[in-house]
Design an enzyme around this catalytic site. Structure first.
Site: not given
Ligand code: NAD
Length: 361
Positions: A142, A193, A225, A249, A253
């Protein structure tokens, strides 16, 4: 007697309704725990734009810096949706996070026993879930440079974002995560990852190194994942999770739905000298002004404030217990009430929790 100054920034919409209930709960703790809380209110978000033209007035930032902790509501709403980028309410929150170097975002996801059926997942999967996602908040994809959009010679367009972390950035959020895991069940899962990203190789290396300073915390690593699948397959297998900004993020959620309602989810942003505590939800324009918003996320954020900024663990536990007791007694705000059942309003829920808390001292 210890004195703590708390900046109260209710913001917009239901932020203005739920934050006073959290403040009331803290004031109740202050009365009984032998500490003095000084609350000072300031404007942020849309309310600040309307009054001063800026989403984060200098005065508000000064107050935040001079306080021991910040109790935040939520910002935004349709009124300011068409404002230019720099004059949007959420710029206020992003600016506070940046100015105060709040690089670690803590989001607990806990499935309350009496609300198991409010989760879209099966009881057998969510029952007993009690986990914490720690998201790096000020680096990664970001914020990485270069970023932007460029025109190509072939007439097409290329857009770029960069995922970048320094070892220092990883180390500091890892330390927060190990410290938090220590206050919980002493298990930390670092999510990355590593099979694809060099950034993840550095991430894993640094977290593993920091882990050597925390021999009492069990560390494991998981690919993002796999983590996304495991969260909905066996959420009870997790204790504390730490991960980079974008992964965090998304995963936080996903974890949020385990708890059933947005109105139940608190959060903390830590890093610099002053921590910021806020419900995960937004300003809920659809219900703002009706007095029906669930104040529990804000009240549980106040409990996190005591736990992480003031080390008042016992008092934080008392707030958590008071919330549980009120829910066990069957009181529900509209968002968590079964269809057709009696509904408790924002203030009434605040009253009930304050009363349950008083009884604990
Ligand atoms: P939202 O969280 O405000 O609302 C989503 C849904 O959940 C709505 O139906 C709402 O009524 C319900 N809900 C949320 N909190 C509730 C509570 N405490 N009690 C009962 N019901 C609750 O998300 P949104 O609708 O996507 O966003 C609305 C505004 O809030 C937007 O302007 C957005 O930018 C802003 N927002 C701000 C923050 C923040 O300040 N941290 C976070 C998210 C969204």
């Amino acid at each position: 007697m210890a004195t703590y100054k708390i900046a109260v920034l209710p913001g917009d919409g239901i932020g203005q309704e739920v934050t006073p209930e959290a403040e009331r709960v803290l004031a109740t703790v202050g009365k009984h725990a032998g500490v003095s809380f000084e609350f000072e209110r300031a404007l942020i978000g849309g309310a600040a734009i309307d009054a001063t033209g800026h989403p984060l007035p200098d005065e508000t930032l000064r107050l935040c810096r001079a306080s021991n902790a910040i109790l935040f509501g939520a910002v935004g709403g349709p009124k300011w949706d068409d404002a230019p980028h720099e004059k949007r309410p959420e710029r206020g929150l992003l600016a506070v996070r940046k100015e105060l170097d709040l690089y670690a975002n803590l989001r607990p996801a806990r499935c309350f026993p009496m609300l198991v059926d409010a989760s879209p997942l099966k009881r057998s999967i969510v029952e007993g879930t009690d986990l914490m996602v720690i998201r790096e908040l000020t680096g990664g994809l970001y914020f990485g440079e270069p970023r932007g959009v460029e025109k190509l010679a072939d007439g097409g367009t290329r857009a770029i974002n960069t995922m970048a972390y320094t070892s220092r950035e990883v180390e500091r959020v890892a330390r927060v995560a190990f410290d938090v895991a220590r206050k919980r069940r002493r298990r930390l899962t670092s999510v990355d990852k590593v099979n694809v990203l060099v950034v993840s190789q550095l991430w894993r290396e640094v977290v593993t190194r920091v882990g050597k300073d925390y021999p009492d915390v069990t560390l494991d690593h998981l690919l993002v994942d796999n983590c996304a699948m495991a969260l909905v397959q066996r959420p009870t297998g997790f204790d504390t999770i730490v991960t980079e900004n974008t992964f965090g993020d998304i995963l936080s959620d996903e974890a949020a739905i385990l708890a059933g309602s947005m109105g139940m989810l608190p959060s903390a942003s830590l890093g610099g000298a002053v921590g910021l505590y806020e419900p995960v939800h937004g300003t809920a324009p659809d219900i703002a002004g009706k007095g029906i918003a669930n104040p529990i996320a804000a009240i549980l954020s106040a409990a996190m404030l005591l736990r992480y900024s003031f080390d008042m663990t016992k008092d934080a536990d008392r707030i958590d217990a008071a919330v549980l007791q009120v829910l066990e007694a069957g009181h529900r705000t509209a968002d968590i009430a079964p269809r057709g059942s009696r509904v408790t309003g924002t203030k009434e829920m605040g009253d009930l929790i304050v009363r349950a808390l008083e009884a604990q001292y």
